[in-house]
Design an enzyme around this catalytic site. Structure first.
Site, PDB file in Angstrom:
ATOM      1  N   ASP A  10     -15.301  14.077   1.604  1.00 22.03           N
ATOM      2  CA  ASP A  10     -16.580  13.629   0.451  1.00 22.03           C
ATOM      3  C   ASP A  10     -17.384  11.999   0.498  1.00 22.03           C
ATOM      4  OD1 ASP A  10     -18.028  13.687  -2.181  1.00 22.03           O
ATOM      5  OD2 ASP A  10     -17.070  12.513  -2.562  1.00 22.03           O
ATOM      6  N   ASP A  12     -19.750  10.616  -1.353  1.00 21.26           N
ATOM      7  CA  ASP A  12     -19.379   9.513  -3.683  1.00 21.26           C
ATOM      8  C   ASP A  12     -18.403   9.270  -4.014  1.00 21.26           C
ATOM      9  OD1 ASP A  12     -21.370   7.953  -4.715  1.00 21.26           O
ATOM     10  OD2 ASP A  12     -22.551   8.652  -5.633  1.00 21.26           O
TER      11      ASP A  12
END
Length: 263
Positions: A10, A12
């Site tokens: 991932d 953010d």
């Protein structure tokens, strides 16, 4: 090498926090690169192209990856809709930004505002009533309704602003139909990411900070997960969940890449 041949990561909250750098993430990605490990940066963002994402990482976070290392929900949506289309007509109506439209155009789709085969809805910073009207009428005429991701809100410097899920929800309410969702925590993006990386899911791990999206996506896809407490989820929240992450760390520096275990 450790038990994992591929890493889905991932962005953010995991690699950066908005504009804030996470030094351990930079070191983690550089360790992956040094060991020639396969990795994809998997994000629900549909507004940016992989080139834009890679440029942001380089310019603002001193993390240097190739666009080929980036897999957005826009790309996953384009791959999925292309699969659905098969050899048939590739007409679409899209509510979304250039990242989404460009991904679909690259698959050979063309725009049709009245009788498209697919209506694809994602985050659109300039969404209007007219766009909602066209999407609603097309779906009512029989178009297949696809939603990029269910994120209701996005964090920015002003707070939590509406995300793609909020835009999609309006079309769902107007059509009385639920969209087929592609992004995390759904399995579609995970399946497409694993196909792109060219590995079996048993050989991959999903790395993320958000139990409700990243980790749930891995759980739903029956793939191992690595939760890092640098973003959204807290130990208190995770402790309440029925299914726990495969691995949990406070910093990506704690991950032993060579053996695929927590140090």
């Amino acid at each position: 090498m450790g038990q994992y041949k591929g890493y889905l990561i991932d962005l953010d909250g995991t690699v950066y926090r908005g504009r804030e750098r996470i030094p351990a993430a930079k070191r983690f990605i550089e360790r992956l690169q040094a060991s020639a490990s396969d990795f994809l940066l998997v994000t629900n963002n549909t507004t940016k192209s992989p080139e834009d994402v890679a440029a942001n990482l380089a310019d603002n976070h001193d993390i240097h990856v190739k666009p080929e290392n980036v897999y957005t929900a826009a790309l996953a949506t384009a791959d999925y809709v292309d699969e659905l289309a098969g050899d048939g007509e590739k007409s679409m109506y899209v509510i979304g930004e250039l990242g989404l439209k460009g991904a679909l155009l690259a698959k050979g789709f063309h725009f049709n505002e009245t009788t498209p085969r697919f209506v694809v809805v994602g985050l659109d910073y300039d969404v209007t009533y007219h766009k909602f009207e066209l999407a609603t009428l097309a779906i009512k005429r029989g178009a297949r309704f696809i939603g990029t991701n269910a994120d209701t809100n996005l964090p920015n410097e002003r707070g939590l602003v509406p995300g793609a899920g909020s835009v999609i929800a309006m079309v769902e309410r107007a059509t009385q139909q639920r969209a087929t969702y592609v992004g995390k925590p759904e399995t579609i993006i995970m399946k497409k990411a694993v196909e792109k990386i060219g590995l079996d899911k048993q050989d991959c791990v999903m790395v993320g900070d958000n139990y409700m999206t990243d980790i749930s996506a891995a759980i739903n896809f029956e793939m191992d997960s690595l939760l890092v407490y640098t973003g959204v989820s807290t130990p208190e929240l995770v402790a309440k969940q029925a299914v726990q992450p495969t691995n949990v760390i406070n910093s990506l520096d704690e991950w032993d890449l060579e053996n695929g275990v927590v140090k």
